[in-house]
Design a protein around this motif. Structure first.
Motif, PDB file in Angstrom:
ATOM      1  N   ASN A  68       0.799  -1.232   0.000  1.00 24.67           N
ATOM      2  CA  ASN A  68       0.000   0.000   0.000  1.00 24.67           C
ATOM      3  C   ASN A  68       0.830   1.279   0.000  1.00 24.67           C
ATOM      4  N   ILE A  69       2.143   1.187   0.058  1.00 21.71           N
ATOM      5  CA  ILE A  69       2.983   2.379   0.002  1.00 21.71           C
ATOM      6  C   ILE A  69       4.062   2.149  -1.043  1.00 21.71           C
ATOM      7  N   LYS A  70       4.097   2.985  -2.049  1.00 23.86           N
ATOM      8  CA  LYS A  70       5.086   2.851  -3.113  1.00 23.86           C
ATOM      9  C   LYS A  70       6.117   3.961  -2.967  1.00 23.86           C
ATOM     10  N   ARG A  71       7.299   3.586  -2.484  1.00 26.82           N
ATOM     11  CA  ARG A  71       8.337   4.587  -2.263  1.00 26.82           C
ATOM     12  C   ARG A  71       9.513   4.436  -3.225  1.00 26.82           C
ATOM     13  N   GLY A  72       9.447   3.485  -4.112  1.00 25.97           N
ATOM     14  CA  GLY A  72      10.547   3.282  -5.033  1.00 25.97           C
ATOM     15  C   GLY A  72      11.706   2.573  -4.375  1.00 25.97           C
ATOM     16  N   GLY A  73      12.697   2.199  -5.166  1.00 28.46           N
ATOM     17  CA  GLY A  73      13.839   1.488  -4.617  1.00 28.46           C
ATOM     18  C   GLY A  73      13.444   0.077  -4.210  1.00 28.46           C
ATOM     19  N   LYS A  74      14.179  -0.497  -3.269  1.00 21.40           N
ATOM     20  CA  LYS A  74      13.899  -1.867  -2.859  1.00 21.40           C
ATOM     21  C   LYS A  74      14.257  -2.077  -1.406  1.00 21.40           C
ATOM     22  N   PHE A  75      13.560  -3.016  -0.781  1.00 20.71           N
ATOM     23  CA  PHE A  75      13.840  -3.447   0.583  1.00 20.71           C
ATOM     24  C   PHE A  75      14.237  -4.905   0.510  1.00 20.71           C
ATOM     25  N   GLU A  76      15.512  -5.187   0.521  1.00 25.81           N
ATOM     26  CA  GLU A  76      15.957  -6.573   0.478  1.00 25.81           C
ATOM     27  C   GLU A  76      17.412  -6.662   0.917  1.00 25.81           C
ATOM     28  N   GLY A  77      17.837  -7.877   1.214  1.00 20.13           N
ATOM     29  CA  GLY A  77      19.213  -8.055   1.640  1.00 20.13           C
ATOM     30  C   GLY A  77      19.614  -9.517   1.663  1.00 20.13           C
ATOM     31  N   THR A  78      20.924  -9.745   1.652  1.00 19.64           N
ATOM     32  CA  THR A  78      21.486 -11.091   1.673  1.00 19.64           C
ATOM     33  C   THR A  78      22.531 -11.177   2.775  1.00 19.64           C
ATOM     34  N   THR A  79      22.498 -12.270   3.516  1.00 20.86           N
ATOM     35  CA  THR A  79      23.454 -12.514   4.581  1.00 20.86           C
ATOM     36  C   THR A  79      24.105 -13.874   4.380  1.00 20.86           C
ATOM     37  N   LEU A  80      25.419 -13.937   4.544  1.00 24.60           N
ATOM     38  CA  LEU A  80      26.151 -15.201   4.527  1.00 24.60           C
ATOM     39  C   LEU A  80      26.553 -15.543   5.954  1.00 24.60           C
ATOM     40  N   VAL A  81      26.191 -16.757   6.400  1.00 22.68           N
ATOM     41  CA  VAL A  81      26.444 -17.205   7.768  1.00 22.68           C
ATOM     42  C   VAL A  81      27.209 -18.521   7.715  1.00 22.68           C
ATOM     43  N   ASP A  82      28.285 -18.621   8.478  1.00 26.40           N
ATOM     44  CA  ASP A  82      29.079 -19.848   8.548  1.00 26.40           C
ATOM     45  C   ASP A  82      28.211 -20.974   9.121  1.00 26.40           C
ATOM     46  N   ARG A  83      28.064 -22.065   8.370  1.00 27.66           N
ATOM     47  CA  ARG A  83      27.195 -23.158   8.832  1.00 27.66           C
ATOM     48  C   ARG A  83      27.752 -23.852  10.075  1.00 27.66           C
ATOM     49  N   ALA A  84      29.072 -23.852  10.251  1.00 29.70           N
ATOM     50  CA  ALA A  84      29.658 -24.565  11.380  1.00 29.70           C
ATOM     51  C   ALA A  84      29.496 -23.804  12.691  1.00 29.70           C
ATOM     52  N   THR A  85      29.486 -22.466  12.624  1.00 30.30           N
ATOM     53  CA  THR A  85      29.492 -21.661  13.855  1.00 30.30           C
ATOM     54  C   THR A  85      28.334 -20.679  13.950  1.00 30.30           C
ATOM     55  N   LEU A  86      27.631 -20.433  12.861  1.00 32.75           N
ATOM     56  CA  LEU A  86      26.599 -19.403  12.742  1.00 32.75           C
ATOM     57  C   LEU A  86      27.169 -17.990  12.821  1.00 32.75           C
ATOM     58  N   ALA A  87      28.477 -17.844  12.701  1.00 29.30           N
ATOM     59  CA  ALA A  87      29.074 -16.509  12.655  1.00 29.30           C
ATOM     60  C   ALA A  87      28.737 -15.847  11.322  1.00 29.30           C
ATOM     61  N   THR A  88      28.334 -14.588  11.381  1.00 26.51           N
ATOM     62  CA  THR A  88      28.031 -13.850  10.163  1.00 26.51           C
ATOM     63  C   THR A  88      29.326 -13.514   9.429  1.00 26.51           C
ATOM     64  N   LEU A  89      29.309 -13.694   8.108  1.00 30.80           N
ATOM     65  CA  LEU A  89      30.483 -13.408   7.287  1.00 30.80           C
ATOM     66  C   LEU A  89      30.303 -12.136   6.460  1.00 30.80           C
ATOM     67  N   GLU A  90      29.079 -11.893   5.977  1.00 31.15           N
ATOM     68  CA  GLU A  90      28.851 -10.753   5.087  1.00 31.15           C
ATOM     69  C   GLU A  90      27.367 -10.415   5.071  1.00 31.15           C
ATOM     70  N   THR A  91      27.045  -9.118   4.996  1.00 26.29           N
ATOM     71  CA  THR A  91      25.668  -8.669   4.801  1.00 26.29           C
ATOM     72  C   THR A  91      25.644  -7.613   3.713  1.00 26.29           C
ATOM     73  N   ASP A  92      24.555  -7.591   2.967  1.00 24.73           N
ATOM     74  CA  ASP A  92      24.375  -6.609   1.898  1.00 24.73           C
ATOM     75  C   ASP A  92      22.901  -6.228   1.887  1.00 24.73           C
ATOM     76  N   ASP A  93      22.581  -4.999   2.323  1.00 21.57           N
ATOM     77  CA  ASP A  93      21.195  -4.567   2.505  1.00 21.57           C
ATOM     78  C   ASP A  93      20.874  -3.355   1.654  1.00 21.57           C
ATOM     79  N   PHE A  94      19.653  -3.339   1.101  1.00 20.28           N
ATOM     80  CA  PHE A  94      19.123  -2.191   0.370  1.00 20.28           C
ATOM     81  C   PHE A  94      17.841  -1.740   1.059  1.00 20.28           C
ATOM     82  N   HIS A  95      17.808  -0.485   1.503  1.00 24.16           N
ATOM     83  CA  HIS A  95      16.610   0.099   2.099  1.00 24.16           C
ATOM     84  C   HIS A  95      16.220   1.303   1.250  1.00 24.16           C
ATOM     85  N   VAL A  96      15.226   1.132   0.399  1.00 19.73           N
ATOM     86  CA  VAL A  96      14.821   2.105  -0.614  1.00 19.73           C
ATOM     87  C   VAL A  96      16.020   2.329  -1.536  1.00 19.73           C
ATOM     88  N   ARG A  97      16.694   3.467  -1.438  1.00 18.64           N
ATOM     89  CA  ARG A  97      17.862   3.714  -2.301  1.00 18.64           C
ATOM     90  C   ARG A  97      19.181   3.643  -1.535  1.00 18.64           C
TER      91      ARG A  97
END
Length: 247
Positions: A68-97
């Motif tokens: 119901n709200i069109k603000r353009g851009g995108k809301f999405e992201g990707t996270t890489l997590v080590d399967r053995a430890t669950l430690a985060t390795l990398e995040t890449d996030d887009f919030h609108v622009r």
């Protein structure tokens, strides 16, 4: 969507950290309501087994489709997590622009923040110990990997922005009870897992409902984005409820 969140855990992950995590595709109805127009959206979350830089990882991707709200851009992201430890390795996030891209090293987080207006800031944040990311990134995987049961209790520290040197906020995580919960996907028996801030600030106070039967599954999450309206931010509460587990 507010700030990006880091959870700095004072305790190591569960002894078999990937036991409760498995490849999945889920769809949630989500809304933010408060002192602003209610924002409705569909949230898609996928978790896939992958490899990156020679490590076995979980690749978690989220994407909001606004209704119901069109603000353009995108809301999405990707996270890489080590399967053995669950430690985060990398995040890449887009919030609108705006975009935030971070790499997690043993003692620091490095990367860039782009506000979408031509301003790019380098990030270099010292960290200590095991670090997990927030609810739109890797925290869901951490929750699913915990040995949830009646009486479960842990202490975590939570950092709610990327200001170097800002003190972490203390949270207590606990299973309050087991209760039925109804969401669009149906009715489930679930652990009610509370992330309770201990510093008097109610922002990011979060309740997870995690299915008790079968592989762990987050069926509902409610969180405080902003507890009160200020000069620059509106009071806002977010709710996400499971609509479907997709093939």
């Amino acid at each position: 969507m507010g700030a990006l969140y880091l959870v700095a855990c004072q305790h190591p992950p569960a002894s078999a950290p990937s036991a409760g995590v498995q490849p999945s595709k889920t769809r949630y109805h989500t809304e933010h309501h408060g002192d602003h127009p209610t924002w409705h959206a569909t949230l898609y979350v996928s978790v896939d087994a992958d490899t990156a830089a020679g490590k076995s990882v979980w690749r978690r991707h989220y994407r909001f489709e606004e209704i119901n709200i069109k603000r353009g851009g995108k809301f999405e992201g990707t996270t890489l997590v080590d399967r053995a430890t669950l430690a985060t390795l990398e995040t890449d996030d887009f919030h609108v622009r705006a975009r935030a891209h971070f790499m997690f090293e043993p003692q620091r987080i490095v990367g860039t923040q782009d506000d979408g207006k031509g301003n790019v800031t380098a990030v270099n944040i010292p960290i200590s110990g095991f670090v997990e990311t927030g609810p739109w990134n890797g925290l869901d995987l951490w929750v699913l990997a915990q040995p949830l049961q009646a009486g479960y209790r842990a202490r975590v520290d939570l950092i709610d922005d990327f200001t170097p040197g800002k003190a972490p906020r203390p949270f207590v995580v606990s299973v309050e009870r087991i209760e039925p919960v109804r969401v669009p996907a149906g009715e489930f028996t679930a652990y009610r897992v509370l992330f309770d801030p201990q510093d008097g600030d109610q922002s990011l106070r979060t309740v997870y409902h995690v299915r008790t039967g079968g592989p762990p599954l987050i069926v509902r999450r409610e969180f405080i984005v902003n507890p009160e309206t200020t000069a620059t931010r509106k009071r806002s509460i977010g709710i996400e409820e499971l609509e479907a587990v997709e093939p």
